[in-house]
Structure formats: C-alpha cells, structure tokens
Write a protein that holds these residues in place. Structure first.
Motif, short mmCIF file in Angstrom:
data_model
loop_
_atom_site.label_atom_id
_atom_site.label_comp_id
_atom_site.label_asym_id
_atom_site.label_seq_id
_atom_site.Cartn_x
_atom_site.Cartn_y
_atom_site.Cartn_z
N UNK A 1 0.82 -1.22 0.00
CA UNK A 1 0.00 0.00 0.00
C UNK A 1 0.84 1.26 0.00
N UNK A 2 2.12 1.14 -0.33
CA UNK A 2 2.96 2.33 -0.36
C UNK A 2 2.56 3.25 -1.49
N UNK A 3 2.86 4.54 -1.32
CA UNK A 3 2.56 5.49 -2.39
C UNK A 3 3.32 5.07 -3.63
N UNK A 4 2.61 5.05 -4.74
CA UNK A 4 3.20 4.56 -5.97
C UNK A 4 2.68 3.17 -6.30
N UNK A 5 2.04 2.51 -5.33
CA UNK A 5 1.41 1.23 -5.62
C UNK A 5 -0.06 1.26 -5.27
N UNK A 6 -0.37 1.55 -4.00
CA UNK A 6 -1.77 1.52 -3.63
C UNK A 6 -2.22 2.66 -2.75
N UNK B 1 10.03 7.49 2.59
CA UNK B 1 9.46 6.23 2.10
C UNK B 1 9.24 6.30 0.58
N UNK B 2 8.71 7.43 0.11
CA UNK B 2 8.46 7.58 -1.33
C UNK B 2 9.75 7.55 -2.13
N UNK B 3 10.77 8.25 -1.63
CA UNK B 3 12.05 8.29 -2.34
C UNK B 3 12.66 6.90 -2.42
N UNK B 4 12.68 6.19 -1.29
CA UNK B 4 13.25 4.84 -1.28
C UNK B 4 12.47 3.92 -2.20
N UNK B 5 11.14 4.05 -2.17
CA UNK B 5 10.31 3.19 -3.01
C UNK B 5 10.57 3.43 -4.50
N UNK B 6 10.64 4.70 -4.89
CA UNK B 6 10.86 5.02 -6.29
C UNK B 6 12.24 4.58 -6.76
N UNK B 7 13.26 4.81 -5.92
CA UNK B 7 14.60 4.35 -6.27
C UNK B 7 14.63 2.83 -6.38
N UNK B 8 13.96 2.17 -5.43
CA UNK B 8 13.90 0.71 -5.43
C UNK B 8 13.26 0.19 -6.72
N UNK C 1 12.70 -7.05 1.19
CA UNK C 1 12.34 -8.35 0.61
C UNK C 1 10.84 -8.55 0.55
N UNK C 2 10.11 -8.00 1.52
CA UNK C 2 8.66 -8.17 1.56
C UNK C 2 8.00 -7.03 0.77
N UNK C 3 7.17 -7.39 -0.19
CA UNK C 3 6.49 -6.37 -1.01
C UNK C 3 5.54 -5.52 -0.18
N UNK C 4 5.00 -6.11 0.90
CA UNK C 4 4.04 -5.38 1.73
C UNK C 4 4.70 -4.39 2.68
N UNK C 5 6.03 -4.44 2.79
CA UNK C 5 6.71 -3.57 3.75
C UNK C 5 6.45 -2.10 3.46
N UNK C 6 6.53 -1.70 2.19
CA UNK C 6 6.26 -0.32 1.82
C UNK C 6 4.83 0.06 2.18
N UNK D 1 2.91 -1.14 4.55
CA UNK D 1 2.74 -0.98 6.00
C UNK D 1 3.35 0.34 6.46
N UNK D 2 4.57 0.64 6.00
CA UNK D 2 5.23 1.89 6.40
C UNK D 2 4.43 3.09 5.94
N UNK D 3 3.92 3.03 4.71
CA UNK D 3 3.15 4.15 4.17
C UNK D 3 1.83 4.35 4.90
N UNK D 4 1.18 3.23 5.23
CA UNK D 4 -0.09 3.29 5.96
C UNK D 4 0.10 3.94 7.32
N UNK D 5 1.13 3.52 8.05
CA UNK D 5 1.39 4.07 9.37
C UNK D 5 1.81 5.53 9.28
N UNK D 6 2.65 5.86 8.28
CA UNK D 6 3.10 7.24 8.11
C UNK D 6 1.93 8.16 7.82
N UNK D 7 1.02 7.74 6.94
CA UNK D 7 -0.16 8.54 6.64
C UNK D 7 -1.08 8.68 7.84
N UNK D 8 -1.15 7.64 8.65
CA UNK D 8 -1.98 7.71 9.85
C UNK D 8 -1.45 8.78 10.81
#
Length: 386
Positions: free
Chosen positions: A1-6, A295-302, A311-316, A318-325
């Motif tokens: 659910x990170x920005x850039x995916x969901x 988080x967005x910068x790391x995700x886009x570079x990744x 390694x886990x696709x859901x990690x972004x 979870x981090x994005x969900x908590x950050x937005x909260x």
C-alpha cells in the motif's frame, strides 16, 4: 500500500492495469490487517476531532481582531488539512468500518472511491504542504527583511498566493482524473454465495498505455521532488534560520532591558512568541511529513533501479499506511499548539462563548520589533498575528 502502488495520503491507488475486478482485500494481505483498524476505526475518530478543532481554528483566526496575513495562511492550512481527511471519510467508513473491503468494489463506487479517497485528498494535502512553506517564508520575511514585509506580506497577497497554490495543486493532479476508466463486469460475489454483482475493471487510457513507464515516472518523481523533498528541505532551513533569528532577538532584548527600554523589549518578546509558535507548527509538520517523503524516495529508487531494498512487497505498504496515519493524527494538534502558545488565541476562543470584550493588553503586539544592522529598532506590521 505504499505510495506509488496503492496508497496515497490515506488512500489506495493502483498504478497498473487491473486484470481482475477491483478489490481491496487481496488474499488478506498483511497491510489490510493494519488498514482495517487504522482506516476503519481510528481514522474516522481523528477526522471528526479534526473537523471540530480546525473549524474552531478557522472561526477564531477569521475574527475581526485576529485577521492578519499570518493568520490567513494558518486558516488556509486548517481548511486544507480538514478537507484532506473529510473527503475519504465515507470510503473509510463504508469499506473498512463496515467490512465491505472483502467484497469487490461495486461499479457505482469505483469513481467515487478513487476520487474521494485518493485524488481530491491529494490536492488538499499538496496545498497544505505548500501553504506551510508559504507560512515559513512569510515569517522569515517579517523577521529578517522587515522593511519588505509591508509590501509583500499583506492579506491580499496571501489570498492571491493561496489561490495560486490551489490552482497549481489541482494542475499537478489533473491528469490522474483522466488517465484511466472503469469497465463494469458481472461476477460472483465474494461475500454472498450464489449471488452476482456488478464490479469494475480498471483500464488505462491508450495515451497512458503507450508511455506507461514515462507517465508514472514523471508523475511520481514530480511528487517526490516538488511536493515532498523541496518543501521539507526548504522548511528545515527556514526553521533553523528562524530559530537563529529568535536567539539574536533574545540577545537584543536583554540589551534593551539593561538600557531600561522596556517597551521595545516587550515588542521583541511578542515577536518571539509568534515566531516560536510558528516554528512549533512547522516542526510538527516536518516530524510527520519527512518519513512519508523518505518512504516515497526509497520506493521510487527501489522500483526504478530494481534494487529490492525490502524483501517483503508489503513492507512499503505498511510503512506508508502508518506514516499517513500519523499525518492524520497531527491535524488536530495545531489547535492545541495555538491554545498553549498564544494567549490572544485563547482569549478570543473563550470570548466566542462568553461574549466579553477583548482586553487591550495582548501577548503579541500589533507590531514586531526587529534589530537592524545599525543596532536600532525597526517596526513591521504583522497586524494581529497569533
């Protein structure tokens, strides 16, 4: 659910063509386990608190005795933050609060879901970020370039600037309203056995499909650089400069006290109280916005260089969900900063209910006293800033 995916600004977003009907609960993914309590139960409570507190902030700041360029920006920020949370509220309640996330999104919800939980909140959040930067710039002009403040820092200019910010925020998001469409499909319900429903499949427009990598790279790198990286870096520098100016003003105030110039010393104190409060507002903003930007910068570079940092696709997600909260959690806190650090705000707020007249003596003067290069005092009007 990170920005850039969901997920973008407390909302979900798909950036690829769905080959199946749109559904939020994808095999009970790990982020969904966090999304249900955070978006379905806690976020509506925070949004309601934000609605109450920010409405009070706007009412107080727009009172006749409180109107000033600084307070006009603060009111604009309060409205932007409030609408950022208010628009996705029906989506949060329906899908996550009532467990409809387990079902395919009904066709008649698809456009509403995307517009109200993603696109419109993103516009308001973008405006809020740029208004915060405008607030810091204006205060820097008041403190460090006081003689220019009368010309540039006026309520009229603030209103024009706010309008320009909203126009640019809308333009930065406008293509997302037209880059895809939904096709209705009949499918078996996931929640009701032997029942069919009309779900939707998302399709990209031909002009997006022809340049899909370029389109999303331009869009997300623009967001990272212009809406997160530059404003946050700018605010860090400006906050440091304001803190340095406050220390210089404090030293000047001690000199004035030794010279028995109590009136000018009080004006310096009043100016510092306003600056300190705005530094706290900007500091809170940076505290919750910086993690999302990182988080967005790391995700886009990744994704751009396929580094597989996590390694886990859901990690972004979870981090994005908590950050937005936590961003949502910060929205009502400005009200308490104003109450705790501005006696004028507290007095005006109390007199909204008691009807008593405002006292003549206020903690922040109509004029701010600033040291000049020759050691003399310069006055600049900030009207009745907090």
């Amino acid at each position: 659910m990170a920005e850039g995916t969901e997920m973008v600004n407390n909302s979900f977003e798909n950036v690829t063509v769905d080959i199946a009907p749109y559904v939020l609960d994808l095999t009970n993914s790990f982020p969904i386990r966090y999304a249900v309590p955070l978006l379905g139960y806690f976020s509506p409570v925070l949004i309601f608190i934000t609605l109450v507190t920010n409405t009070l902030v706007v009412i107080v700041l727009l009172k006749k005795n409180m109107r000033s360029p600084t307070n006009t920006i603060l009111a604009g920020m309060a409205l932007s933050d409030m609408f950022t949370g208010l628009f996705p509220l029906p989506v949060f309640l329906y899908f996550f609060g009532m467990d409809h996330y387990k079902e395919y999104i009904p066709y008649n919800w698809c456009y509403t879901y995307r517009f109200m939980s993603e696109l419109i909140p993103t516009i308001f959040h973008t405006a809020s970020i740029w208004l915060t930067m405008a607030l810091a710039i204006q205060r820097y002009i008041y403190i460090c370039h006081s003689f220019q403040a009368r010309k540039w820092c006026t309520i009229t200019n603030v209103l024009y600037g706010t309008l320009a910010i909203y126009i640019i925020a809308i333009l930065s998001q406008i293509s997302r309203f037209f880059d895809s469409f939904y096709i209705p499909v009949e499918i078996m319900s996931r929640m009701h056995e032997n029942e069919t429903m009309t779900a939707c499949v998302q399709e990209l427009r031909p002009w997006v499909q022809a340049h899909i990598d370029l389109y999303y790279n331009v869009y997300y790198w623009f967001r990272v650089i212009c809406i997160h990286l530059i404003p946050c870096a700018f605010l860090v520098v400006l906050n440091a400069l304001l803190i340095s100016a406050m220390r210089t003003a404090q030293l000047r105030r001690m000199q004035l006290l030794k010279q028995n110039k109590k009136s000018e010393s009080k004006k310096l104190k009043d100016s510092n109280c306003t600056t300190l409060m705005l530094v706290a507002v900007v500091g809170l903003f940076l505290l919750v916005e910086l993690p999302l930007g990182i988080i967005m910068i790391v995700y886009l570079i990744d994704n751009t260089f396929e580094l597989n940092i996590f390694s886990m696709a859901d990690t972004y997600g979870i981090m994005n969900l908590i950050s937005n909260f936590f961003i949502l959690l910060s929205y009502p806190l400005n009200f308490f900063i104003y109450c705790g650090m501005s006696r004028q705000f507290r007095e005006t707020f109390k007199r909204m209910f008691t009807g008593a007249p405002m006292p003549i003596d206020r903690d922040c003067s109509q004029y701010m006293t600033l040291p000049t290069e020759n050691g003399k005092t310069a006055l600049t009007a900030d009207e009745t800033a907090l």
